[in-house]
Design a protein around this motif. Sequence first.
Motif, PDB file in Angstrom:
ATOM      1  N   VAL A  67     -17.597   7.535  -0.017  1.00 29.76           N
ATOM      2  CA  VAL A  67     -17.283   6.894   1.276  1.00 29.76           C
ATOM      3  C   VAL A  67     -15.817   6.460   1.305  1.00 29.76           C
ATOM      4  O   VAL A  67     -15.092   6.729   2.268  1.00 29.76           O
ATOM      5  CB  VAL A  67     -18.223   5.694   1.543  1.00 29.76           C
ATOM      6  N   CYS A  68     -15.371   5.805   0.241  1.00 35.94           N
ATOM      7  CA  CYS A  68     -13.972   5.362   0.184  1.00 35.94           C
ATOM      8  C   CYS A  68     -13.027   6.562   0.181  1.00 35.94           C
ATOM      9  O   CYS A  68     -12.004   6.563   0.872  1.00 35.94           O
ATOM     10  CB  CYS A  68     -13.738   4.504  -1.055  1.00 35.94           C
ATOM     11  N   GLY A  69     -13.363   7.589  -0.592  1.00 40.92           N
ATOM     12  CA  GLY A  69     -12.535   8.790  -0.642  1.00 40.92           C
ATOM     13  C   GLY A  69     -12.475   9.492   0.700  1.00 40.92           C
ATOM     14  O   GLY A  69     -11.414   9.961   1.130  1.00 40.92           O
ATOM     15  N   SER A  70     -13.614   9.560   1.387  1.00 41.16           N
ATOM     16  CA  SER A  70     -13.654  10.201   2.706  1.00 41.16           C
ATOM     17  C   SER A  70     -12.804   9.427   3.713  1.00 41.16           C
ATOM     18  O   SER A  70     -12.080  10.024   4.521  1.00 41.16           O
ATOM     19  CB  SER A  70     -15.092  10.293   3.212  1.00 41.16           C
ATOM     20  N   ALA A  71     -12.897   8.106   3.675  1.00 38.89           N
ATOM     21  CA  ALA A  71     -12.101   7.290   4.597  1.00 38.89           C
ATOM     22  C   ALA A  71     -10.610   7.471   4.326  1.00 38.89           C
ATOM     23  O   ALA A  71      -9.813   7.587   5.267  1.00 38.89           O
ATOM     24  CB  ALA A  71     -12.489   5.820   4.476  1.00 38.89           C
ATOM     25  N   CYS A  72     -10.224   7.515   3.068  1.00 30.32           N
ATOM     26  CA  CYS A  72      -8.812   7.736   2.730  1.00 30.32           C
ATOM     27  C   CYS A  72      -8.373   9.132   3.168  1.00 30.32           C
ATOM     28  O   CYS A  72      -7.289   9.309   3.717  1.00 30.32           O
ATOM     29  CB  CYS A  72      -8.582   7.549   1.234  1.00 30.32           C
ATOM     30  N   ALA A  73      -9.222  10.130   2.917  1.00 28.07           N
ATOM     31  CA  ALA A  73      -8.900  11.502   3.320  1.00 28.07           C
ATOM     32  C   ALA A  73      -8.733  11.582   4.838  1.00 28.07           C
ATOM     33  O   ALA A  73      -7.824  12.246   5.336  1.00 28.07           O
ATOM     34  CB  ALA A  73      -9.986  12.466   2.840  1.00 28.07           C
ATOM     35  N   LEU A 100      -8.623  -0.067   7.025  1.00 26.31           N
ATOM     36  CA  LEU A 100      -9.020  -0.016   5.617  1.00 26.31           C
ATOM     37  C   LEU A 100      -8.928  -1.366   4.903  1.00 26.31           C
ATOM     38  O   LEU A 100      -9.095  -1.426   3.693  1.00 26.31           O
ATOM     39  CB  LEU A 100      -8.153   1.010   4.878  1.00 26.31           C
ATOM     40  N   THR A 101      -8.684  -2.434   5.653  1.00 30.74           N
ATOM     41  CA  THR A 101      -8.460  -3.728   4.990  1.00 30.74           C
ATOM     42  C   THR A 101      -9.678  -4.211   4.214  1.00 30.74           C
ATOM     43  O   THR A 101      -9.531  -4.899   3.210  1.00 30.74           O
ATOM     44  CB  THR A 101      -8.047  -4.807   6.007  1.00 30.74           C
ATOM     45  N   GLU A 102     -10.867  -3.873   4.655  1.00 24.02           N
ATOM     46  CA  GLU A 102     -12.056  -4.311   3.923  1.00 24.02           C
ATOM     47  C   GLU A 102     -12.458  -3.317   2.851  1.00 24.02           C
ATOM     48  O   GLU A 102     -13.097  -3.673   1.876  1.00 24.02           O
ATOM     49  CB  GLU A 102     -13.211  -4.535   4.893  1.00 24.02           C
ATOM     50  N   MET A 103     -12.114  -2.052   3.033  1.00 29.07           N
ATOM     51  CA  MET A 103     -12.517  -1.029   2.087  1.00 29.07           C
ATOM     52  C   MET A 103     -11.568  -0.922   0.889  1.00 29.07           C
ATOM     53  O   MET A 103     -11.993  -0.637  -0.222  1.00 29.07           O
ATOM     54  CB  MET A 103     -12.592   0.324   2.788  1.00 29.07           C
ATOM     55  N   MET A 104     -10.301  -1.138   1.093  1.00 27.30           N
ATOM     56  CA  MET A 104      -9.319  -0.931   0.023  1.00 27.30           C
ATOM     57  C   MET A 104      -9.554  -1.792  -1.212  1.00 27.30           C
ATOM     58  O   MET A 104      -9.385  -1.300  -2.320  1.00 27.30           O
ATOM     59  CB  MET A 104      -7.899  -1.122   0.557  1.00 27.30           C
ATOM     60  N   PRO A 105      -9.939  -3.065  -1.082  1.00 25.38           N
ATOM     61  CA  PRO A 105     -10.217  -3.816  -2.312  1.00 25.38           C
ATOM     62  C   PRO A 105     -11.336  -3.183  -3.147  1.00 25.38           C
ATOM     63  O   PRO A 105     -11.284  -3.196  -4.382  1.00 25.38           O
ATOM     64  CB  PRO A 105     -10.627  -5.205  -1.811  1.00 25.38           C
ATOM     65  N   ILE A 106     -12.324  -2.613  -2.490  1.00 22.18           N
ATOM     66  CA  ILE A 106     -13.409  -1.947  -3.217  1.00 22.18           C
ATOM     67  C   ILE A 106     -12.868  -0.709  -3.918  1.00 22.18           C
ATOM     68  O   ILE A 106     -13.116  -0.491  -5.107  1.00 22.18           O
ATOM     69  CB  ILE A 106     -14.557  -1.571  -2.256  1.00 22.18           C
ATOM     70  N   LEU A 107     -12.111   0.091  -3.194  1.00 26.38           N
ATOM     71  CA  LEU A 107     -11.548   1.318  -3.766  1.00 26.38           C
ATOM     72  C   LEU A 107     -10.587   1.004  -4.909  1.00 26.38           C
ATOM     73  O   LEU A 107     -10.644   1.625  -5.967  1.00 26.38           O
ATOM     74  CB  LEU A 107     -10.834   2.124  -2.682  1.00 26.38           C
ATOM     75  N   ILE A 108      -9.741   0.024  -4.707  1.00 28.37           N
ATOM     76  CA  ILE A 108      -8.779  -0.343  -5.750  1.00 28.37           C
ATOM     77  C   ILE A 108      -9.512  -0.849  -6.992  1.00 28.37           C
ATOM     78  O   ILE A 108      -9.149  -0.517  -8.117  1.00 28.37           O
ATOM     79  CB  ILE A 108      -7.775  -1.388  -5.216  1.00 28.37           C
ATOM     80  N   GLY A 109     -10.558  -1.633  -6.779  1.00 35.24           N
ATOM     81  CA  GLY A 109     -11.353  -2.093  -7.915  1.00 35.24           C
ATOM     82  C   GLY A 109     -11.998  -0.945  -8.653  1.00 35.24           C
ATOM     83  O   GLY A 109     -11.987  -0.898  -9.891  1.00 35.24           O
ATOM     84  N   MET A 110     -12.546   0.003  -7.920  1.00 36.90           N
ATOM     85  CA  MET A 110     -13.174   1.160  -8.559  1.00 36.90           C
ATOM     86  C   MET A 110     -12.138   1.999  -9.300  1.00 36.90           C
ATOM     87  O   MET A 110     -12.370   2.452 -10.413  1.00 36.90           O
ATOM     88  CB  MET A 110     -13.895   2.021  -7.520  1.00 36.90           C
TER      89      MET A 110
END
Length: 128
Positions: A67-73, A100-110
Motif C-alpha cells: 500500500v505504501c509503495g503503491s501510494a509512493c509510485a 502522504l503525511t499520515e502514511m510516510m511515518p509508517i513507510l519510513i519506519g518500515m
Amino acid sequence: MSITGLGEVSELANTVINKIWPDKTEQEKAELVAAVQLVHGQLDINKAEASNPSVFVSGWRPFIGWVCGSACAWNWIGLSVLKAGFMVAGITIDLKPADLTEMMPILIGMLGLGALRTIERVKDVHRS
C-alpha cells in the motif's frame, strides 16, 4: 542497646531512606527488564503471525508495504505520467498528489527497520 538491635535499626533506616530516595539504578534495571520482556513478548507474537499459513494473518506487513509503495509510485510516477498523457491528448484536468503525511511515518519506519536488518546481514550478526 545490643548489636542485634543496631542491625534492626540500620535495616529500618535503610528501608525508610530507600522509600524516600529510591536507588535509581535498581529502578532503571527493573524498567529495563520490563521493557525487554515486552519486546520478547512482541517478538513471539510476530513469529506466530509470520508462521501462520493464512495471508490475512501473516500478510499484513507485506500488505502495508505494498500500500505504501503503491501510494509512493502513484505520487511520484503514475501521477506525472497520467498528467503528461492528458496534456498530450489535450485534456485539461487538475490532479492532485495523495496526502502522504499520515502514511510516510509508517513507510519510513518500515524502511528503517529494513535498513537495520541489512546492516545486521552486512556485519554478519543476523540470525537465520
